[in-house]
Design an enzyme around this catalytic site. Structure first.
Site, PDB file in Angstrom:
ATOM      1  N   ASP A   1       0.945  -1.106   0.118  1.00 23.11           N
ATOM      2  CA  ASP A   1       0.020   0.010  -0.065  1.00 23.11           C
ATOM      3  C   ASP A   1       0.800   1.433  -0.095  1.00 23.11           C
ATOM      4  OD1 ASP A   1      -2.660   1.385   0.667  1.00 23.11           O
ATOM      5  OD2 ASP A   1      -1.270   2.213   2.450  1.00 23.11           O
TER       6      ASP A   1
ATOM      7  N   LYS B   1       1.396   4.224  -3.016  1.00 24.50           N
ATOM      8  CA  LYS B   1       1.362   5.662  -2.772  1.00 24.50           C
ATOM      9  C   LYS B   1       2.640   6.191  -3.211  1.00 24.50           C
ATOM     10  CE  LYS B   1      -1.848   4.863   0.823  1.00 24.50           C
ATOM     11  NZ  LYS B   1      -2.323   4.519   2.144  1.00 24.50           N
TER      12      LYS B   1
ATOM     13  N   GLY C   1     -10.312   6.607   5.922  1.00 24.25           N
ATOM     14  CA  GLY C   1     -11.561   7.118   6.651  1.00 24.25           C
ATOM     15  C   GLY C   1     -12.699   7.597   5.786  1.00 24.25           C
TER      16      GLY C   1
HETATM   17  N1  HSE Z   1      -4.883   0.844   4.312  1.00 24.02           N
HETATM   18  C1  HSE Z   1      -4.445   2.231   4.167  1.00 24.02           C
HETATM   19  C2  HSE Z   1      -3.746   2.480   5.656  1.00 24.02           C
HETATM   20  C3  HSE Z   1      -5.770   3.152   4.018  1.00 24.02           C
HETATM   21  O1  HSE Z   1      -3.817   1.876   6.517  1.00 24.02           O
HETATM   22  O2  HSE Z   1      -3.233   3.677   5.692  1.00 24.02           O
HETATM   23  C4  HSE Z   1      -5.914   3.214   2.595  1.00 24.02           C
HETATM   24  O3  HSE Z   1      -4.834   3.745   1.727  1.00 24.02           O
END
Ligand code: HSE
Length: 318
Positions: A210, A214, A300
């Site tokens: 993740d 990003k 959120g």
């Molecule tokens: N799963 C991600 C986090 C949130 O824990 O930051 C969405 O990008």
């Protein structure tokens, strides 16, 4: 008030889609968006909703459903000029979101997405397509939800970015913060799952994918050449409570030549060492300003909807 009439088609009416509908409805007048309407919603579970009523959230909560419609046909047949892509994440092929975004852009519709799949894996192709069609492909919600991140650069014309460094995954930061109190990784992960931060399959978060998606998106936006597959990724499974106590954080970093995600021990003076729990933070180093920082929630319902609203304002206000 915006002079041009705009219609929005929402794809995916789960947490983010519903959050966006709610936030848009509440902020519409304040933002002068009276000429902008959410004209259609398509969702696998709820079906195809045309001209949703203000109380649509109550209706679906009470179990109301609408006729099913294939998403691609809905995009093709819709007269909406803005498509909000809020469907599920697939970091392997980016589908089905990639096809949704591509179809919308090909038809000359602006696209707002919170989906990291097409944004991280297909950025170049989709951005070129958007440019060719003279529309926008925007994705603020993919990085730190509504908390300013790469869009801070809109406020710094001409600033050249040297590097970007951040804590961009709330789940792992929550786990590492819990581990600072001596908890083992597995106990802290279970806690994060019980609180709804981590998914039942926590791989994307704890193994660093993740955060890697990003930092790839930021790198794309900055025009650097890194692809998702170039990111050196190390997650947090091997971090010990002792290392967590010494302020080991899952850091995503990129400059022009390097890109990685890895647990890194931070000195006390490092601002990022004080970022706790589910909070996210970013440090952007520029030639004109040195280092600037932003910190806030990275996930959120309303927080992610705020990001989509930020993108919407970019489209309707130019
Ligand atoms: N799963 C991600 C986090 C949130 O824990 O930051 C969405 O990008």
């Amino acid at each position: 008030m915006t002079s041009k009439k705009s219609k929005i088609l929402i794809l995916g009416f789960g947490t983010v889609g519903q959050g966006f509908f709610d936030l848009f409805s509440r902020k519409r007048d304040m933002l002068g968006l009276n000429n902008v309407t959410i004209s259609e919603i398509v969702d696998m579970k709820f079906g195809h909703i045309v001209d949703p009523k203000p109380d649509i959230l109550k209706e679906i909560a009470n179990g109301k459903t609408f006729p099913q419609k294939d998403v691609i046909s809905a995009i093709k047949e819709s007269d909406a000029d803005i498509v909000c892509e809020f469907t599920w994440l697939n970091l392997k092929t980016a589908e089905p979101a990639y096809s949704h975004v591509k179809t919308a852009l090909e038809l000359g519709k602006h696209v707002i997405t919170t989906n990291k799949g097409p944004s991280a894996l297909k950025f170049k192709e989709l951005t070129e397509l958007a440019n060719k069609r003279g529309v926008k492909f925007l994705m603020k919600g993919t990085v730190m939800a509504g908390t300013p991140s790469f869009n801070l650069l809109d406020l710094l014309p001409g600033a050249e970015v040297k590097s970007v460094r951040g804590i961009m995954n709330g789940t792992t930061n929550y786990i590492l913060t819990s581990m600072e109190q001596g908890k083992d990784f597995s106990v802290a992960l279970k806690e994060a799952q019980e609180l709804g931060y981590a998914e039942a399959d926590p791989t994307n978060d704890v193994d660093g994918f993740d955060a890697a998606s990003k930092i790839t998106i930021i790198s794309h936006i900055l025009g650097w050449k890194h692809e998702f597959s170039d990111v050196k990724i190390e997650g947090i499974r091997k971090v010990t409570p002792e290392q967590a106590k010494e302020k080991t954080k899952l850091i995503a970093y990129s400059d022009k030549s390097t890109i990685y995600v890895k647990p890194s021990r931070l000195p006390k003076e490092d601002i990022l060492s004080g970022v706790s729990g589910v909070m996210n933070a970013i440090e952007i180093e520029t030639d004109t300003m040195g280092k600037i920082y932003a910190m806030g929630p990275g996930a959120g319902k309303i927080q992610t909807a705020q990001a989509a609203l930020t993108d919407l304002m970019k489209i309707v206000k130019g």
